[in-house]
Design a protein around this motif. Sequence first.
Motif, PDB file in Angstrom:
ATOM      1  N   ASN A   1      10.492 -97.577  65.878  1.00  0.00           N
ATOM      2  CA  ASN A   1      11.505 -98.562  65.512  1.00  0.00           C
ATOM      3  C   ASN A   1      11.166 -99.964  65.973  1.00  0.00           C
ATOM      4  N   ALA A   2      10.079-100.111  66.745  1.00  0.00           N
ATOM      5  CA  ALA A   2       9.764-101.423  67.282  1.00  0.00           C
ATOM      6  C   ALA A   2       8.351-101.901  66.983  1.00  0.00           C
ATOM      7  N   LEU A   3       7.381-100.985  66.840  1.00  0.00           N
ATOM      8  CA  LEU A   3       5.986-101.400  66.742  1.00  0.00           C
ATOM      9  C   LEU A   3       5.260-100.750  65.572  1.00  0.00           C
ATOM     10  N   LEU A   4       4.264-101.465  65.074  1.00  0.00           N
ATOM     11  CA  LEU A   4       3.315-100.942  64.095  1.00  0.00           C
ATOM     12  C   LEU A   4       1.955-101.538  64.429  1.00  0.00           C
ATOM     13  N   VAL A   5       0.908-101.109  63.728  1.00  0.00           N
ATOM     14  CA  VAL A   5      -0.430-101.640  63.962  1.00  0.00           C
ATOM     15  C   VAL A   5      -0.947-102.248  62.670  1.00  0.00           C
ATOM     16  N   LEU A   6      -1.348-103.518  62.748  1.00  0.00           N
ATOM     17  CA  LEU A   6      -2.005-104.187  61.622  1.00  0.00           C
ATOM     18  C   LEU A   6      -3.509-103.977  61.784  1.00  0.00           C
ATOM     19  N   HIS A   7      -4.189-103.621  60.704  1.00  0.00           N
ATOM     20  CA  HIS A   7      -5.645-103.470  60.716  1.00  0.00           C
ATOM     21  C   HIS A   7      -6.187-104.610  59.859  1.00  0.00           C
ATOM     22  N   VAL A   8      -6.681-105.650  60.525  1.00  0.00           N
ATOM     23  CA  VAL A   8      -7.069-106.895  59.863  1.00  0.00           C
ATOM     24  C   VAL A   8      -8.548-107.147  60.108  1.00  0.00           C
ATOM     25  N   TYR A   9      -9.260-107.556  59.056  1.00  0.00           N
ATOM     26  CA  TYR A   9     -10.663-107.945  59.186  1.00  0.00           C
ATOM     27  C   TYR A   9     -10.773-109.457  59.243  1.00  0.00           C
TER      28      TYR A   9
ATOM     29  N   VAL B   1      -4.762-116.324  61.029  1.00  0.00           N
ATOM     30  CA  VAL B   1      -5.415-117.142  60.001  1.00  0.00           C
ATOM     31  C   VAL B   1      -6.171-116.285  58.990  1.00  0.00           C
ATOM     32  N   ASN B   2      -6.528-115.072  59.382  1.00  0.00           N
ATOM     33  CA  ASN B   2      -7.212-114.161  58.461  1.00  0.00           C
ATOM     34  C   ASN B   2      -6.306-113.712  57.322  1.00  0.00           C
ATOM     35  N   LEU B   3      -5.019-113.986  57.421  1.00  0.00           N
ATOM     36  CA  LEU B   3      -4.061-113.565  56.393  1.00  0.00           C
ATOM     37  C   LEU B   3      -3.585-114.735  55.525  1.00  0.00           C
ATOM     38  N   ARG B   4      -4.120-115.917  55.764  1.00  0.00           N
ATOM     39  CA  ARG B   4      -3.737-117.065  54.928  1.00  0.00           C
ATOM     40  C   ARG B   4      -4.083-116.775  53.482  1.00  0.00           C
ATOM     41  N   GLY B   5      -3.160-117.086  52.595  1.00  0.00           N
ATOM     42  CA  GLY B   5      -3.360-116.812  51.178  1.00  0.00           C
ATOM     43  C   GLY B   5      -3.005-115.384  50.801  1.00  0.00           C
ATOM     44  N   GLY B   6      -2.639-114.577  51.787  1.00  0.00           N
ATOM     45  CA  GLY B   6      -2.260-113.186  51.539  1.00  0.00           C
ATOM     46  C   GLY B   6      -3.458-112.262  51.592  1.00  0.00           C
ATOM     47  N   ALA B   7      -3.199-111.016  51.925  1.00  0.00           N
ATOM     48  CA  ALA B   7      -4.258-110.011  52.000  1.00  0.00           C
ATOM     49  C   ALA B   7      -3.646-108.627  51.858  1.00  0.00           C
ATOM     50  N   ASP B   8      -4.376-107.736  51.227  1.00  0.00           N
ATOM     51  CA  ASP B   8      -4.007-106.329  51.208  1.00  0.00           C
ATOM     52  C   ASP B   8      -4.695-105.706  52.417  1.00  0.00           C
ATOM     53  N   ILE B   9      -3.887-105.139  53.315  1.00  0.00           N
ATOM     54  CA  ILE B   9      -4.424-104.594  54.567  1.00  0.00           C
ATOM     55  C   ILE B   9      -3.877-103.191  54.789  1.00  0.00           C
ATOM     56  N   ASP B  10      -4.461-102.514  55.757  1.00  0.00           N
ATOM     57  CA  ASP B  10      -3.928-101.238  56.202  1.00  0.00           C
ATOM     58  C   ASP B  10      -2.985-101.491  57.369  1.00  0.00           C
ATOM     59  N   VAL B  11      -1.914-100.703  57.417  1.00  0.00           N
ATOM     60  CA  VAL B  11      -0.912-100.813  58.463  1.00  0.00           C
ATOM     61  C   VAL B  11      -0.582 -99.404  58.928  1.00  0.00           C
ATOM     62  N   THR B  12      -0.643 -99.158  60.233  1.00  0.00           N
ATOM     63  CA  THR B  12      -0.174 -97.884  60.771  1.00  0.00           C
ATOM     64  C   THR B  12       1.306 -98.059  61.077  1.00  0.00           C
ATOM     65  N   TYR B  13       2.118 -97.313  60.328  1.00  0.00           N
ATOM     66  CA  TYR B  13       3.574 -97.448  60.375  1.00  0.00           C
ATOM     67  C   TYR B  13       4.168 -96.056  60.369  1.00  0.00           C
ATOM     68  N   ARG B  14       4.960 -95.769  61.381  1.00  0.00           N
ATOM     69  CA  ARG B  14       5.589 -94.456  61.525  1.00  0.00           C
ATOM     70  C   ARG B  14       4.568 -93.313  61.529  1.00  0.00           C
ATOM     71  N   GLY B  15       3.460 -93.556  62.233  1.00  0.00           N
ATOM     72  CA  GLY B  15       2.454 -92.524  62.432  1.00  0.00           C
ATOM     73  C   GLY B  15       1.466 -92.340  61.306  1.00  0.00           C
ATOM     74  N   HIS B  16       1.603 -93.100  60.224  1.00  0.00           N
ATOM     75  CA  HIS B  16       0.697 -92.951  59.084  1.00  0.00           C
ATOM     76  C   HIS B  16       0.152 -94.302  58.664  1.00  0.00           C
ATOM     77  N   ARG B  17      -1.043 -94.261  58.110  1.00  0.00           N
ATOM     78  CA  ARG B  17      -1.660 -95.480  57.606  1.00  0.00           C
ATOM     79  C   ARG B  17      -1.183 -95.720  56.178  1.00  0.00           C
TER      80      ARG B  17
END
Length: 177
Positions: A36-44, A75-91
């Motif tokens: 309910n509080a945290l997720l993981v952004l996977h950013v290149y 800054v790696n997300l400027r202009g938008g990006a499709d990324i992976d996110v670990t949310y509720r135990g799943h990517r």
Amino acid sequence: MTTAISRRIPPQRLINALNPLVRVALESPLHAALDNALLVLHVYGRKTNRRFDIPIGYAAVQHRLITVTQHTWRVNLRGGADIDVTYRGHRHRMRADLDEDPTTVAADLRTIIDLLGAKAAERRLGLILHGRTPGLAELEDAVRAYHLSTVTLTPPTTDREPTHRTGTARKHDPAGR
């Protein structure tokens, strides 16, 4: 510059020490304790192609997940990006849109405060509201003073090409191969 809002974030050394443990917990069966509080952004990184796995607080607002940050990885997300996110135990594959405009970031903060309540929003956003709900002008001052921005996560659209390398074609190899 003095604002009616203070910023409360742990020391960076503590964050660096705890982040590996938080990432493991969020990707394990223990994720429910933090969901309910945290997720993981996977950013290149755009220039380095280095992968950043960033545990971050979020607020669910309608069909969006909104995160708040002042860190430079954004800054790696400027202009938008499709990324992976670990949310509720799943990517999940998600669209990440960075907003650095103080007016709209302040409006998002106000929406989160109204949705969660002041106490919960303080914890989630890393802000100290001094016992009251701030106005938009005060929030905008805080956004400027603390260099805050938001990253809004939504399901990706199928008609949009990915704008950045996202790493879904390769698995994470701790050895760096």
